[in-house]
Structure formats: structure tokens, C-alpha cells
Motif scaffolding. Structure first.
Motif, mmCIF file in Angstrom:
data_model
loop_
_atom_site.group_PDB
_atom_site.id
_atom_site.type_symbol
_atom_site.label_atom_id
_atom_site.label_comp_id
_atom_site.label_asym_id
_atom_site.label_seq_id
_atom_site.Cartn_x
_atom_site.Cartn_y
_atom_site.Cartn_z
ATOM 1 N N LEU A 73 16.833 25.946 55.179
ATOM 2 C CA LEU A 73 17.003 26.152 53.698
ATOM 3 C C LEU A 73 16.585 26.232 52.504
ATOM 4 C CD1 LEU A 73 21.114 24.824 53.944
ATOM 5 C CD2 LEU A 73 20.064 27.365 53.960
ATOM 6 N N ASN A 74 15.351 25.360 52.265
ATOM 7 C CA ASN A 74 14.544 24.747 51.257
ATOM 8 C C ASN A 74 13.638 26.172 51.655
ATOM 9 O OD1 ASN A 74 15.238 23.386 49.290
ATOM 10 N ND2 ASN A 74 15.075 21.780 50.807
ATOM 11 N N LEU A 75 12.647 26.595 52.240
ATOM 12 C CA LEU A 75 12.350 27.332 53.131
ATOM 13 C C LEU A 75 12.173 29.370 53.151
ATOM 14 C CD1 LEU A 75 10.810 26.599 56.621
ATOM 15 C CD2 LEU A 75 9.376 25.926 53.710
ATOM 16 N N ILE A 76 13.197 29.237 53.455
ATOM 17 C CA ILE A 76 14.798 30.477 52.823
ATOM 18 C C ILE A 76 14.939 30.632 51.188
ATOM 19 C CG2 ILE A 76 16.650 31.840 53.323
ATOM 20 C CD1 ILE A 76 17.178 30.538 56.055
ATOM 21 N N TRP A 77 15.238 29.359 50.433
ATOM 22 C CA TRP A 77 15.393 29.598 49.193
ATOM 23 C C TRP A 77 14.116 29.535 48.467
ATOM 24 C CZ3 TRP A 77 19.095 29.543 45.093
ATOM 25 C CH2 TRP A 77 18.911 28.547 44.735
ATOM 26 N N GLY A 100 21.732 36.756 37.774
ATOM 27 C CA GLY A 100 20.673 37.386 37.944
ATOM 28 C C GLY A 100 20.597 37.542 40.182
ATOM 29 N N THR A 101 19.295 36.489 39.903
ATOM 30 C CA THR A 101 19.134 35.436 41.347
ATOM 31 C C THR A 101 19.851 35.784 41.991
ATOM 32 O OG1 THR A 101 17.436 34.994 40.265
ATOM 33 C CG2 THR A 101 17.731 34.254 42.359
ATOM 34 N N ALA A 102 21.124 35.220 41.723
ATOM 35 C CA ALA A 102 22.728 34.771 43.024
ATOM 36 C C ALA A 102 23.294 36.163 43.343
ATOM 37 C CB ALA A 102 23.382 33.972 42.330
ATOM 38 N N ALA A 103 23.351 37.030 42.435
ATOM 39 C CA ALA A 103 23.834 38.451 42.811
ATOM 40 C C ALA A 103 23.335 39.198 43.985
ATOM 41 C CB ALA A 103 24.012 39.380 41.367
ATOM 42 N N LEU A 110 24.135 34.065 51.938
ATOM 43 C CA LEU A 110 25.115 34.496 50.479
ATOM 44 C C LEU A 110 25.498 32.941 51.003
ATOM 45 C CD1 LEU A 110 27.534 34.942 49.910
ATOM 46 C CD2 LEU A 110 28.640 34.896 52.155
ATOM 47 N N PRO A 111 24.664 32.008 51.231
ATOM 48 C CA PRO A 111 24.885 30.364 50.779
ATOM 49 C C PRO A 111 23.873 30.051 49.970
ATOM 50 C CG PRO A 111 24.515 30.683 53.328
ATOM 51 C CD PRO A 111 24.521 31.778 52.725
ATOM 52 N N LEU A 112 22.587 30.750 50.496
ATOM 53 C CA LEU A 112 21.805 30.336 48.755
ATOM 54 C C LEU A 112 22.937 30.759 47.537
ATOM 55 C CD1 LEU A 112 18.638 31.592 51.061
ATOM 56 C CD2 LEU A 112 19.520 29.395 50.483
#
Length: 128
Positions: A5-9, A87-90, A99-101
Motif C-alpha cells: 500500500l505504501n508503494l502504491i501510495w 483533489g488527489t483523493a478524487a 479507491l482504498p488510497l
């Protein structure tokens, strides 16, 4: 799972948010009264680049000074960083992987808006 998750984030939102926090931290360090806000911004930049596996808890003994600095912080950088998180969440919510991010990104908004009186600890640890 935290590492994945940290790498994807990191690639899908962490880098731009990290740069924004560093930018506003540098801006906040220009004036003497906002130097604590700049230091808090740099502290949150390390959290925002690798958020999974850490959590935010209330700092014991935070008083009126943290309330004052939260107001100054919100006016100097907090509002703009909150807009950046939204904005980043959208953008992240467009894909199933993101979506989880996006949800995690929205959970960062309270600490982004009002960071004083809070501290970042590894998940599972608490301060007493």
C-alpha cells in the motif's frame, strides 16, 4: 500489506503531496511566528509519503498554544493542503486500485487542517 500500500501510495499520490508539504513548510519558515507551522509541515511530509503503518493520536498536554497555532496553520497552509488532499483523493477514486488510497487520503484531512496537539506514532502504539 503495508509495504504494498505504501508503494502504491508513493507513486499515486505521495510524491505530489510530499512536494506540497515541503513547499508550504518552506513558506511557513519565512516568518518567525510561523516557524512552528513549518516544522509541523515537515513532520507531516514524512507521514504523508508513507502513511500506512502509522497513525495520528492526540498529544497529551496540548493547550491554548496549539489552538492558536492551528488557526495560524489553517490560514497559512492548511486550507490549501486540504484542497490538495481532496483533489488527489478524487483522482485516486477513479480506479478500483486507487479507491482504498482515496479513502486513506480523506482520512488525512483532519491532521492536515489542524496538526498541532497531535503526534504520529506507529500503528498499535499509543501514548499515555
Amino acid at each position: 500489506m503495508r509495504t504494498i500500500l505504501n508503494l502504491i501510495w508513493f507513486f499515486l499520490g505521495g510524491i505530489p503531496l510530499f512536494i506540497a508539504y515541503i513547499f508550504f513548510g518552506a513558506i511557513a519558515c519565512i516568518f518567525i511566528i510561523t516557524i512552528p507551522a513549518g516544522v509541523a509541515c515537515f513532520r507531516m511530509a514524512s507521514f504523508v509519503i508513507w502513511p500506512f503503518g502509522r497513525t495520528v493520536v492526540d498529544k497529551p498536554g496540548a493547550g491554548a498554544g496549539s489552538v492558536f497555532m492551528n488557526i495560524v496553520w489553517f490560514l497559512v497552509a492548511g486550507l490549501w493542503l486540504v484542497i490538495g488532499h481532496i483533489g488527489t483523493a478524487a483522482a485516486q477514486a477513479v480506479t478500483i486500485i486507487g479507491l482504498p488510497l482515496a479513502i486513506a487520503n480523506l482520512k488525512l484531512i483532519p491532521i492536515t487542517a489542524f496538526p498541532f496537539g497531535k503526534t504520529i506514532v506507529p500503528s498499535g502504539d499509543t501514548l499515555f
